[in-house]
Scaffold this motif. Sequence first.
Motif, PDB file in Angstrom:
ATOM      1  N   GLU A  15       0.826  -1.209   0.000  1.00 37.84           N
ATOM      2  CA  GLU A  15       0.000   0.000   0.000  1.00 37.84           C
ATOM      3  C   GLU A  15       0.862   1.261   0.000  1.00 37.84           C
ATOM      4  N   ALA A  16       1.904   1.275   0.809  1.00 40.55           N
ATOM      5  CA  ALA A  16       2.756   2.461   0.901  1.00 40.55           C
ATOM      6  C   ALA A  16       3.484   2.725  -0.410  1.00 40.55           C
ATOM      7  N   VAL A  17       4.037   1.677  -1.031  1.00 44.13           N
ATOM      8  CA  VAL A  17       4.751   1.856  -2.303  1.00 44.13           C
ATOM      9  C   VAL A  17       3.766   2.273  -3.397  1.00 44.13           C
ATOM     10  N   TYR A  18       2.587   1.690  -3.376  1.00 43.96           N
ATOM     11  CA  TYR A  18       1.563   2.012  -4.375  1.00 43.96           C
ATOM     12  C   TYR A  18       1.173   3.483  -4.315  1.00 43.96           C
ATOM     13  N   GLU A  19       1.072   4.012  -3.103  1.00 42.68           N
ATOM     14  CA  GLU A  19       0.634   5.396  -2.949  1.00 42.68           C
ATOM     15  C   GLU A  19       1.781   6.393  -3.076  1.00 42.68           C
ATOM     16  N   GLU A  20       2.981   6.014  -2.632  1.00 48.23           N
ATOM     17  CA  GLU A  20       4.111   6.944  -2.657  1.00 48.23           C
ATOM     18  C   GLU A  20       4.899   6.900  -3.963  1.00 48.23           C
ATOM     19  N   LEU A 137     -11.344  10.873 -13.041  1.00 46.12           N
ATOM     20  CA  LEU A 137     -11.556  11.162 -11.624  1.00 46.12           C
ATOM     21  C   LEU A 137     -12.210   9.982 -10.910  1.00 46.12           C
ATOM     22  N   ALA A 138     -13.295   9.454 -11.457  1.00 46.97           N
ATOM     23  CA  ALA A 138     -13.992   8.341 -10.813  1.00 46.97           C
ATOM     24  C   ALA A 138     -13.095   7.119 -10.717  1.00 46.97           C
ATOM     25  N   GLU A 139     -12.316   6.875 -11.747  1.00 43.95           N
ATOM     26  CA  GLU A 139     -11.406   5.729 -11.732  1.00 43.95           C
ATOM     27  C   GLU A 139     -10.358   5.879 -10.631  1.00 43.95           C
ATOM     28  N   GLN A 140      -9.824   7.089 -10.466  1.00 44.67           N
ATOM     29  CA  GLN A 140      -8.820   7.329  -9.443  1.00 44.67           C
ATOM     30  C   GLN A 140      -9.401   7.136  -8.033  1.00 44.67           C
ATOM     31  N   ILE A 141     -10.658   7.492  -7.847  1.00 45.74           N
ATOM     32  CA  ILE A 141     -11.322   7.245  -6.565  1.00 45.74           C
ATOM     33  C   ILE A 141     -11.496   5.741  -6.360  1.00 45.74           C
ATOM     34  N   ASP A 142     -11.924   5.050  -7.395  1.00 42.22           N
ATOM     35  CA  ASP A 142     -12.118   3.599  -7.303  1.00 42.22           C
ATOM     36  C   ASP A 142     -10.820   2.875  -6.976  1.00 42.22           C
ATOM     37  N   LEU A 143      -9.700   3.355  -7.539  1.00 42.08           N
ATOM     38  CA  LEU A 143      -8.412   2.704  -7.324  1.00 42.08           C
ATOM     39  C   LEU A 143      -7.779   3.068  -5.984  1.00 42.08           C
ATOM     40  N   GLY A 144      -8.394   3.995  -5.272  1.00 44.47           N
ATOM     41  CA  GLY A 144      -7.856   4.385  -3.975  1.00 44.47           C
ATOM     42  C   GLY A 144      -6.751   5.412  -4.060  1.00 44.47           C
ATOM     43  N   ARG A 145      -6.580   6.043  -5.208  1.00 45.40           N
ATOM     44  CA  ARG A 145      -5.525   7.041  -5.366  1.00 45.40           C
ATOM     45  C   ARG A 145      -5.991   8.433  -4.950  1.00 45.40           C
ATOM     46  N   ILE A 146      -7.286   8.604  -4.808  1.00 44.79           N
ATOM     47  CA  ILE A 146      -7.849   9.868  -4.326  1.00 44.79           C
ATOM     48  C   ILE A 146      -8.724   9.550  -3.128  1.00 44.79           C
ATOM     49  N   ASP A 147      -8.456  10.208  -2.006  1.00 45.37           N
ATOM     50  CA  ASP A 147      -9.213   9.965  -0.781  1.00 45.37           C
ATOM     51  C   ASP A 147     -10.524  10.734  -0.747  1.00 45.37           C
TER      52      ASP A 147
END
Length: 326
Positions: A15-20, A137-147
Motif C-alpha cells: 500500500e505504501a509503495v503504491y501510494e508513494e 476522476l472516478a477511476e482514481q477514486i475507485d483505485l484508492g488514489r484519491i481519498d
Amino acid sequence: MSIGRTDLNLLKVFEAVYEEHNLLLAGKRLHLTQSAVSHALRRLRELVGDELFMRTGKGMVPTGRATAMAPALRDALRRIEDSLGVEPFSPDSSRRRFVIAANDHVTAVIVAPLSRDLQQAAPGIDLVIRPSTRLDLAEQIDLGRIDLAIGIFSQIPPRLNSRTLMSQGESILMRKGHPAARRKLTLRDLTKYPLVTLSVGGQEEGAVGGFIVERGLARQSEMFDRRALEEALRESKQEPRSRVTVPHSLAIPALLRDTQMLAIVPASLAVALAKSGDLVRRAPPYKAGTETLRAVWHGRDAHDAGHAWLLERVAAAARAAEEALG
C-alpha cells in the motif's frame, strides 16, 4: 497460493509503495529502511508471481496486476484495522498523507484554510491536491488514489459516499475602475461588455448539459448557470458577448485588469478574489441557480477514523467560506 503463512505486513508495504511511488518515501511512512522495503517487495513478488512495480524515471510504477489488486487490498486492510482496533487515529501525531481532488477555486476557498488549520491541529499530516478536472476522476477514486473529491456533482453512484459542504450562487466580477462598478448591473451590461466564463470541459470531453459523466459520477464542467443567463437574455432579445472561456479561475484577475470585461464566477470565489481590493463583485442581473458543493469518497473508507476526521475539517472550512458570503 495459501494465505496461511502470509505476513500481512507485506500488504502495508504494498500500500505504501503504491501510494508513494517511491521506496524511500514508503520506508519513511512505515518507519522502515529502504532495504527493508525492497526485501518486503521481493517476498510479495514471489508470493504473487508478478513484478508488481517497475522502476522508471517517474518512480515505482504499478503493473496491471498491482493496479487490479490495490482497491481490494486497501479495503481489506481498513477492515482488519477497524476490526482489531489497531492504529487508532491521532491527528497530532499522525504521519498520514491524504489526496484531495479539487479545482483551483475549491483549493483557494476551502483547501487553503484547511491547510492552515492542519498546521496547528495535525502538523505531521500531508495534503496532496490533484485536479478534479481530470477525465479519470472516478477511476482514481475507485483505485484508492484519491481519498476525497470536492466539487459539484449531479450524479453520484451507490459505491461512493457524499456529504454536502456548502451552497452558493454566482457573482459578477470586474476591475475596480470599470464603468459599471459604481452601480447595479443590468442585462444590457452583459451584452455591452465582453464576458469571461469558467469551463473545465466541453463537448470534446463528453460534457452534456454542463456535466461530464464517468463511471456513474457526473461532475460539473461549466462553472456558471448558462441556462439562466441565456433565458434572461432571450426574453430581452439580447445575446451575451462571450469573449474568453478559461479552465483556471485564478487567471481571472489578470484577464480583468485594464479591460472592460466582466467575469461570471461562483460567489465564494468572487469573495476571495475581491479581497485584494482590485476587483469589485456584484450580484448578477438575472436569477441564477444555487449550486451545491459536495465531498465524495469511496464507500470502503466509511469506517476510516482518519478519513472521517479529515472530512470534518473540510466541512468546517466550507462552512466558514459559506458564512463569508453574507
